[in-house]
Enzyme design. Sequence first.
Site, PDB file in Angstrom:
ATOM      1  N   LYS A 170       0.827  -1.215   0.000  1.00  0.00           N
ATOM      2  CA  LYS A 170       0.000   0.000   0.000  1.00  0.00           C
ATOM      3  C   LYS A 170       0.862   1.266   0.000  1.00  0.00           C
ATOM      4  O   LYS A 170       0.628   2.179  -0.792  1.00  0.00           O
ATOM      5  CB  LYS A 170      -0.908  -0.009   1.245  1.00  0.00           C
ATOM      6  N   ASN A 171       1.850   1.316   0.881  1.00  0.00           N
ATOM      7  CA  ASN A 171       2.608   2.563   1.046  1.00  0.00           C
ATOM      8  C   ASN A 171       3.598   2.815  -0.088  1.00  0.00           C
ATOM      9  O   ASN A 171       4.161   3.910  -0.185  1.00  0.00           O
ATOM     10  CB  ASN A 171       3.313   2.589   2.403  1.00  0.00           C
ATOM     11  N   CYS A 198      -4.096   7.517   9.972  1.00  0.00           N
ATOM     12  CA  CYS A 198      -4.127   7.042  11.353  1.00  0.00           C
ATOM     13  C   CYS A 198      -3.726   8.147  12.319  1.00  0.00           C
ATOM     14  O   CYS A 198      -2.840   8.950  12.018  1.00  0.00           O
ATOM     15  CB  CYS A 198      -3.163   5.870  11.534  1.00  0.00           C
ATOM     16  N   ARG A 210       1.530  14.769  13.228  1.00  0.00           N
ATOM     17  CA  ARG A 210       2.219  14.327  12.016  1.00  0.00           C
ATOM     18  C   ARG A 210       2.389  15.539  11.104  1.00  0.00           C
ATOM     19  O   ARG A 210       1.679  15.705  10.122  1.00  0.00           O
ATOM     20  CB  ARG A 210       1.424  13.199  11.340  1.00  0.00           C
ATOM     21  N   ASP A 223       5.531   0.483  11.824  1.00  0.00           N
ATOM     22  CA  ASP A 223       4.261  -0.147  11.443  1.00  0.00           C
ATOM     23  C   ASP A 223       4.152  -1.602  11.916  1.00  0.00           C
ATOM     24  O   ASP A 223       3.142  -2.262  11.667  1.00  0.00           O
ATOM     25  CB  ASP A 223       4.057  -0.075   9.923  1.00  0.00           C
ATOM     26  N   ARG A 252      -8.360  -0.562   5.368  1.00  0.00           N
ATOM     27  CA  ARG A 252      -7.571   0.424   4.619  1.00  0.00           C
ATOM     28  C   ARG A 252      -6.280  -0.185   4.102  1.00  0.00           C
ATOM     29  O   ARG A 252      -5.719   0.282   3.119  1.00  0.00           O
ATOM     30  CB  ARG A 252      -7.224   1.624   5.523  1.00  0.00           C
TER      31      ARG A 252
HETATM   32  N1  EPU Z   1       7.658  14.163  10.231  1.00  0.00           N
HETATM   33  C1  EPU Z   1       7.963  15.481  10.495  1.00  0.00           C
HETATM   34  N2  EPU Z   1       7.814  16.382   9.478  1.00  0.00           N
HETATM   35  C2  EPU Z   1       7.399  16.029   8.228  1.00  0.00           C
HETATM   36  C3  EPU Z   1       7.094  14.693   7.979  1.00  0.00           C
HETATM   37  C4  EPU Z   1       7.236  13.773   9.002  1.00  0.00           C
HETATM   38  O1  EPU Z   1       8.339  15.837  11.600  1.00  0.00           O
HETATM   39  O2  EPU Z   1       7.294  16.911   7.382  1.00  0.00           O
HETATM   40  C5  EPU Z   1       7.781  13.170  11.306  1.00  0.00           C
HETATM   41  C6  EPU Z   1       6.421  12.565  11.645  1.00  0.00           C
HETATM   42  O3  EPU Z   1       5.728  13.367  12.563  1.00  0.00           O
HETATM   43  C7  EPU Z   1       6.780  11.210  12.175  1.00  0.00           C
HETATM   44  C8  EPU Z   1       8.062  10.855  11.407  1.00  0.00           C
HETATM   45  O4  EPU Z   1       8.552  12.066  10.857  1.00  0.00           O
HETATM   46  O5  EPU Z   1       7.089  11.325  13.538  1.00  0.00           O
HETATM   47  C9  EPU Z   1       7.854   9.848  10.299  1.00  0.00           C
HETATM   48  O6  EPU Z   1       6.899  10.336   9.382  1.00  0.00           O
HETATM   49  P1  EPU Z   1       6.909   9.935   7.851  1.00  0.00           P
HETATM   50  O7  EPU Z   1       6.740  11.172   7.051  1.00  0.00           O
HETATM   51  O8  EPU Z   1       8.076   9.056   7.580  1.00  0.00           O
HETATM   52  O9  EPU Z   1       5.609   9.072   7.747  1.00  0.00           O
HETATM   53  P2  EPU Z   1       4.353   9.300   6.846  1.00  0.00           P
HETATM   54  O10 EPU Z   1       4.768   9.583   5.442  1.00  0.00           O
HETATM   55  O11 EPU Z   1       3.411  10.219   7.525  1.00  0.00           O
HETATM   56  C10 EPU Z   1       4.332   6.801   6.178  1.00  0.00           C
HETATM   57  C11 EPU Z   1       3.292   5.719   6.146  1.00  0.00           C
HETATM   58  C12 EPU Z   1       2.974   5.273   7.552  1.00  0.00           C
HETATM   59  C13 EPU Z   1       4.247   4.826   8.263  1.00  0.00           C
HETATM   60  C14 EPU Z   1       5.310   5.910   8.174  1.00  0.00           C
HETATM   61  C15 EPU Z   1       6.659   5.486   8.737  1.00  0.00           C
HETATM   62  C16 EPU Z   1       2.026   6.241   4.180  1.00  0.00           C
HETATM   63  C17 EPU Z   1       0.763   6.728   3.590  1.00  0.00           C
HETATM   64  N3  EPU Z   1       2.099   6.218   5.493  1.00  0.00           N
HETATM   65  O12 EPU Z   1       3.727   7.869   6.896  1.00  0.00           O
HETATM   66  O13 EPU Z   1       2.108   4.172   7.417  1.00  0.00           O
HETATM   67  O14 EPU Z   1       3.969   4.551   9.606  1.00  0.00           O
HETATM   68  O15 EPU Z   1       5.513   6.318   6.802  1.00  0.00           O
HETATM   69  O16 EPU Z   1       7.169   4.393   8.045  1.00  0.00           O
HETATM   70  O17 EPU Z   1       2.943   5.843   3.470  1.00  0.00           O
HETATM   71  C18 EPU Z   1       0.482   2.606   8.002  1.00  0.00           C
HETATM   72  O18 EPU Z   1       0.600   2.124   6.864  1.00  0.00           O
HETATM   73  O19 EPU Z   1      -0.164   2.039   8.917  1.00  0.00           O
HETATM   74  C19 EPU Z   1       1.131   3.871   8.309  1.00  0.00           C
HETATM   75  C20 EPU Z   1       0.817   4.606   9.372  1.00  0.00           C
END
Ligand code: EPU
Length: 422
Positions: free
Chosen positions: A22-23, A117, A122, A306, A398
């Site tokens: 998915k991601n 989630c 975030r 995750d 999801r």
């Molecule tokens: N962060 C920042 N600033 C940013 C972006 C992120 O401080 O501009 C912080 C976040 O607050 C968090 C950390 O960096 O503490 C990691 O965030 P990241 O951006 O890596 O995660 P994401 O893109 O929001 C994706 C997945 C998540 C998964 C995370 C970490 C998608 C749609 N979501 O989220 O997936 O947990 O990477 O691997 O790709 C799931 O599939 O259940 C899920 C939550």
Amino acid sequence: MEKLRISGGRPLLGTINIGGMKNAALPIIFATVLVNDICVLENLPDVSDIKTALEIVRLMGAEIKQIDNYTYSIDTRSVRSNSVPLDLARKMRGSYYVLGAELGRFGRAFTSLPGGCNLGARPIDQHIKGFEALGATVNCNDQGVSCYTESPLVGASIYMDVASVGATANIMIAAATAKGKTVIDNAAREPHIVDLANFLNSCGANISGAGTEVIKIHGVEKLHGGNYAIIPDMIEAGTYMIAAAATKGDLTISNVIPRHLETTTRKLVEMGVNVEEGDDYVRVRFDGKLKKVRIKTDFYPGFPTDMNPQFCVLLCLAEGHSVLTESVMDSRFKYTDELVRMGAKISVQGRDAHIDGVASLNSANVRAVDLRAGAAMVIAALSANGKTIIEDIHHIERGYEDLVGKLRAVGADIKKISDTNA
Ligand code: EPU
């Protein structure tokens, strides 16, 4: 309202086939908007987040044809600028990839603040920092995020303060057709970042270094369509590996890239579980006593956040005192209250969960508080004696394709029920 009814205590035996990730699929679907041509994407998982992403791109003007269960042709040539359906975009986190794609193609982008989630704060400051470095003006308020640029985006050197998956992917997408060279330092190294780079390169982009902390993007004038197959989902695979161990079963998990599962495999082995690796499968067998371990989540190649809730269930069943530390997400332990209802002994102190193992978990009525937490409830219920009811299963849907069918085929007593036949 649909729920899951699970009668636990049966070992899972047999083979489970893993779907596309998915991601990885989400940024690739939105990146087709930048490609501005026909892309055929294979191995898209049949989960609600992917359906929502396809619907968003369709409502933006793309022509989408389903070729088989997992293959879609996406023609984005008639996508219009400023056309994101905001209500749908608000439903999911991954919709923010539309920003990089629209900005790169039209020089302007607008979408609602992303949902997804609830794992604590975030922020998207690193996405914004990247877009601004490429020359865009970004405004962010309660209504959403808007980006625009009067002149074409220009490559830049960007240091990421956090190795964010989302920001790395979004900047890569926007920079693919920017003028000149972009360097992303302290980039995320997750396999889905490599998959996105491979997809964009297959469309004519010039990206190197994905999978390391320095990604270099030489902007190209134009991309072209093509066929691309998404990598297998390492989190779906890891979830079933843990389900095999928690139920003292013997599961072969096929269509995986074992290298992506390394941290899960290592922790399982440390706990006394037998894991055999093949070229594209892992076999997980267990019948004995689980050993306590210490786990700390981290950015890839560290232990994936995750997999935090699913592993927590296993730690609940291990002898002695284990500690699980969450260092990626702000707040990922809300699900522990649900496990406590099933007899788990967990005390959360800040970013640490202290877990004292119990002989077994009890059945109970519990909720899926988010996607991976929902998967953890399923594992807990499969291991517990008696009948567990899990509510709010839309979270699970999801990201887990045909969870009920896959688990029934390996011997689980699991059924989807609605309020009327509960
Ligand atoms: N962060 C920042 N600033 C940013 C972006 C992120 O401080 O501009 C912080 C976040 O607050 C968090 C950390 O960096 O503490 C990691 O965030 P990241 O951006 O890596 O995660 P994401 O893109 O929001 C994706 C997945 C998540 C998964 C995370 C970490 C998608 C749609 N979501 O989220 O997936 O947990 O990477 O691997 O790709 C799931 O599939 O259940 C899920 C939550």
